[in-house]
Design a protein around this motif. Sequence first.
Motif, PDB file in Angstrom:
ATOM      1  N   MET A 389       0.827  -1.208   0.000  1.00 16.40           N
ATOM      2  CA  MET A 389       0.000   0.000   0.000  1.00 16.40           C
ATOM      3  C   MET A 389       0.859   1.255   0.000  1.00 16.40           C
ATOM      4  O   MET A 389       0.597   2.205  -0.754  1.00 16.40           O
ATOM      5  N   MET A 390       1.890   1.259   0.810  1.00 12.46           N
ATOM      6  CA  MET A 390       2.766   2.437   0.871  1.00 12.46           C
ATOM      7  C   MET A 390       3.506   2.626  -0.453  1.00 12.46           C
ATOM      8  O   MET A 390       3.699   3.758  -0.915  1.00 12.46           O
ATOM      9  N   TYR A 391       3.893   1.520  -1.064  1.00 19.26           N
ATOM     10  CA  TYR A 391       4.615   1.616  -2.335  1.00 19.26           C
ATOM     11  C   TYR A 391       3.720   2.166  -3.445  1.00 19.26           C
ATOM     12  O   TYR A 391       4.155   3.003  -4.246  1.00 19.26           O
ATOM     13  N   LYS A 392       2.460   1.720  -3.477  1.00 19.69           N
ATOM     14  CA  LYS A 392       1.564   2.168  -4.539  1.00 19.69           C
ATOM     15  C   LYS A 392       1.019   3.572  -4.282  1.00 19.69           C
ATOM     16  O   LYS A 392       0.843   4.363  -5.213  1.00 19.69           O
ATOM     17  N   LEU A 393       0.756   3.902  -3.013  1.00 21.45           N
ATOM     18  CA  LEU A 393       0.202   5.223  -2.710  1.00 21.45           C
ATOM     19  C   LEU A 393       1.275   6.315  -2.680  1.00 21.45           C
ATOM     20  O   LEU A 393       0.953   7.497  -2.798  1.00 21.45           O
ATOM     21  N   ARG A 394       2.535   5.903  -2.454  1.00 22.77           N
ATOM     22  CA  ARG A 394       3.651   6.853  -2.383  1.00 22.77           C
ATOM     23  C   ARG A 394       3.472   7.834  -1.238  1.00 22.77           C
ATOM     24  O   ARG A 394       3.849   9.003  -1.326  1.00 22.77           O
ATOM     25  N   LYS A 395       2.864   7.386  -0.147  1.00 26.01           N
ATOM     26  CA  LYS A 395       2.684   8.229   1.029  1.00 26.01           C
ATOM     27  C   LYS A 395       2.340   7.329   2.207  1.00 26.01           C
ATOM     28  O   LYS A 395       2.139   6.117   2.043  1.00 26.01           O
ATOM     29  N   ALA A 400      -9.374   4.869   4.679  1.00 26.22           N
ATOM     30  CA  ALA A 400     -10.143   5.085   3.449  1.00 26.22           C
ATOM     31  C   ALA A 400      -9.273   5.217   2.213  1.00 26.22           C
ATOM     32  O   ALA A 400      -9.799   5.227   1.089  1.00 26.22           O
ATOM     33  N   ASP A 401      -7.943   5.314   2.359  1.00 22.14           N
ATOM     34  CA  ASP A 401      -7.090   5.257   1.175  1.00 22.14           C
ATOM     35  C   ASP A 401      -7.209   3.869   0.545  1.00 22.14           C
ATOM     36  O   ASP A 401      -7.303   2.862   1.252  1.00 22.14           O
ATOM     37  N   ALA A 402      -7.192   3.827  -0.778  1.00 20.77           N
ATOM     38  CA  ALA A 402      -7.433   2.545  -1.454  1.00 20.77           C
ATOM     39  C   ALA A 402      -6.542   2.406  -2.679  1.00 20.77           C
ATOM     40  O   ALA A 402      -6.114   3.395  -3.279  1.00 20.77           O
ATOM     41  N   VAL A 403      -6.271   1.165  -3.016  1.00 19.74           N
ATOM     42  CA  VAL A 403      -5.530   0.809  -4.227  1.00 19.74           C
ATOM     43  C   VAL A 403      -6.329  -0.273  -4.941  1.00 19.74           C
ATOM     44  O   VAL A 403      -6.809  -1.227  -4.316  1.00 19.74           O
ATOM     45  N   ILE A 404      -6.519  -0.123  -6.228  1.00 17.73           N
ATOM     46  CA  ILE A 404      -7.198  -1.137  -7.039  1.00 17.73           C
ATOM     47  C   ILE A 404      -6.153  -1.823  -7.908  1.00 17.73           C
ATOM     48  O   ILE A 404      -5.423  -1.163  -8.655  1.00 17.73           O
ATOM     49  N   TYR A 405      -6.074  -3.140  -7.777  1.00 13.46           N
ATOM     50  CA  TYR A 405      -5.099  -3.891  -8.568  1.00 13.46           C
ATOM     51  C   TYR A 405      -5.605  -5.311  -8.785  1.00 13.46           C
ATOM     52  O   TYR A 405      -6.108  -5.950  -7.861  1.00 13.46           O
ATOM     53  N   GLY A 407      -8.151  -6.666 -10.159  1.00 12.98           N
ATOM     54  CA  GLY A 407      -9.531  -7.012  -9.907  1.00 12.98           C
ATOM     55  C   GLY A 407      -9.923  -6.971  -8.433  1.00 12.98           C
ATOM     56  O   GLY A 407     -11.000  -7.439  -8.069  1.00 12.98           O
ATOM     57  N   TYR A 408      -9.047  -6.407  -7.574  1.00 14.17           N
ATOM     58  CA  TYR A 408      -9.330  -6.282  -6.152  1.00 14.17           C
ATOM     59  C   TYR A 408      -9.157  -4.834  -5.703  1.00 14.17           C
ATOM     60  O   TYR A 408      -8.308  -4.102  -6.233  1.00 14.17           O
ATOM     61  N   LYS A 409      -9.922  -4.451  -4.714  1.00 12.01           N
ATOM     62  CA  LYS A 409      -9.785  -3.139  -4.096  1.00 12.01           C
ATOM     63  C   LYS A 409      -9.218  -3.336  -2.691  1.00 12.01           C
ATOM     64  O   LYS A 409      -9.787  -4.022  -1.857  1.00 12.01           O
ATOM     65  N   PHE A 410      -8.054  -2.717  -2.436  1.00 14.20           N
ATOM     66  CA  PHE A 410      -7.390  -2.781  -1.141  1.00 14.20           C
ATOM     67  C   PHE A 410      -7.635  -1.452  -0.429  1.00 14.20           C
ATOM     68  O   PHE A 410      -7.085  -0.424  -0.826  1.00 14.20           O
ATOM     69  N   GLU A 411      -8.431  -1.474   0.633  1.00 17.54           N
ATOM     70  CA  GLU A 411      -8.806  -0.241   1.325  1.00 17.54           C
ATOM     71  C   GLU A 411      -8.318  -0.275   2.772  1.00 17.54           C
ATOM     72  O   GLU A 411      -8.530  -1.251   3.497  1.00 17.54           O
ATOM     73  N   VAL A 412      -7.632   0.795   3.177  1.00 17.54           N
ATOM     74  CA  VAL A 412      -7.120   0.902   4.538  1.00 17.54           C
ATOM     75  C   VAL A 412      -8.295   1.128   5.488  1.00 17.54           C
ATOM     76  O   VAL A 412      -9.093   2.057   5.301  1.00 17.54           O
ATOM     77  N   VAL A 413      -8.398   0.275   6.519  1.00 20.03           N
ATOM     78  CA  VAL A 413      -9.480   0.392   7.486  1.00 20.03           C
ATOM     79  C   VAL A 413      -9.006   1.033   8.783  1.00 20.03           C
ATOM     80  O   VAL A 413      -9.667   1.905   9.352  1.00 20.03           O
TER      81      VAL A 413
END
Length: 441
Positions: A389-395, A400-405, A407-413
């Motif tokens: 997540m940190m690598y893809k978001l670059r922060k 609620a921050d999310a990454v879609i990759y 066919g999946y959505k990875f959302e920080v809870v």
Amino acid sequence: MSLFQNILIIVILIAGAGFLSLTEIALAGARKVKLKILAESGDERAQKVLDLQENSADFFAASQIGLNAVAILGGILGEGAFRPYFYDMVARFYHGPWTESISFALSFTLVTSLFILFADLMPKRLAMIAPEKIAVSVVNPIQVFIVVCRPLAWFINAIANMLFRLFKVNTTRDDNITFDDISAVMDAGAQAGVLQKQEHHFIENVFELEERNVPSSMTTRENVVYFTLKESESSIRQKLAEYPYSKFLVCSENIDDVIGYVDAKDILVRILNNQSLLQLNENTIRNVLTIPDTLTLSELLDRFRSTKEKFAVVINEYALVVGVITLSDIMITVMGDWVTPIEEDQQIIKRDNNSWLIEGSTPIEDMMHALAIDEMPDTDNYETLAGFMMYKLRKIPRPADAVIYGGYKFEVVDVDHFKIDQLLVTRLLEQSEVPPEEATS
């Protein structure tokens, strides 16, 4: 010759060409592992096939001589045998300058089709069904054929070898077996039902030990329970009762000042003997194995075997302790749920068929297994789902921050002091809305 004689000769030629085609594919496709098993069981023909594979130049030269000679001879005889009959048939419907050409084309097409079907396509498909069995069955007659063709085969091979050397082509067969080869065999075995799903998973995990680094299976720094030299007896007793570990680090003042470790069994013996625990000394503190965090799990297994240890401290390039790892941790990586205590908190919780709650510290390989993801991007840059997540978001991620990759959505809870505690992973059912590569928010 009569039509019957011509047909008989063509049938014999087709049978000969079919035998050579069958033999060629069988010898080329026969797997050495199965042939060695047959040879060790006493089948001399299997050893002959192995020897022939080691020196295959003579066989392939003889095979091509036979195939081409038969094909040319069959074309000449077939064209001459069938063309008059096709000529008479065509002449009933058409009289003109193209009658001879049409009859020739029909005769050529018939003979070519017969050779393609019965002398090439069908024998080769049959040979691919059971190459080892067929290769063992035909090896004796094919050796006689090689001896007959050897003079011409030697001449042809000499020219071929000269051309290979001229263009610097390496003709040595590479028989090395790679992980991809073994993985393909395991996949085929799982699909055929030979391997159970759990067995397939175990074997994959064993091979992954060579690729997974120590941090993917260790107990991280913040979860390490340790004693200090000035630890009070009540504190030691409380930690022993609260944490069911067999080994505890001993540090001078903080976790980065590691002195050694103590075995809980030794402390319990002192307690049973009514001895004081006010001071940990050399009688109870053991030397601890220290390893860099760049080691693979396979290398750590070798280190455990050579040192006879089962417990190690993991440090990074700045000589800071990043965690501890035991032999049991490696076994859990391989065996998964079979050796994981039932009461242990699960890192991956399946909510339903399309969503999971996953801890941020979950190794990326475990997450890939759970979600059936074949590949993740740039895995050299992270080891856990939080790292992804940190690598893809670059922060530093926030809730609620999310990454879609994939066919999946990875959302920080949940985030605790910049640490990603938990994520909600959801399979996207509307594939049309998923970008072809990935999306971030």
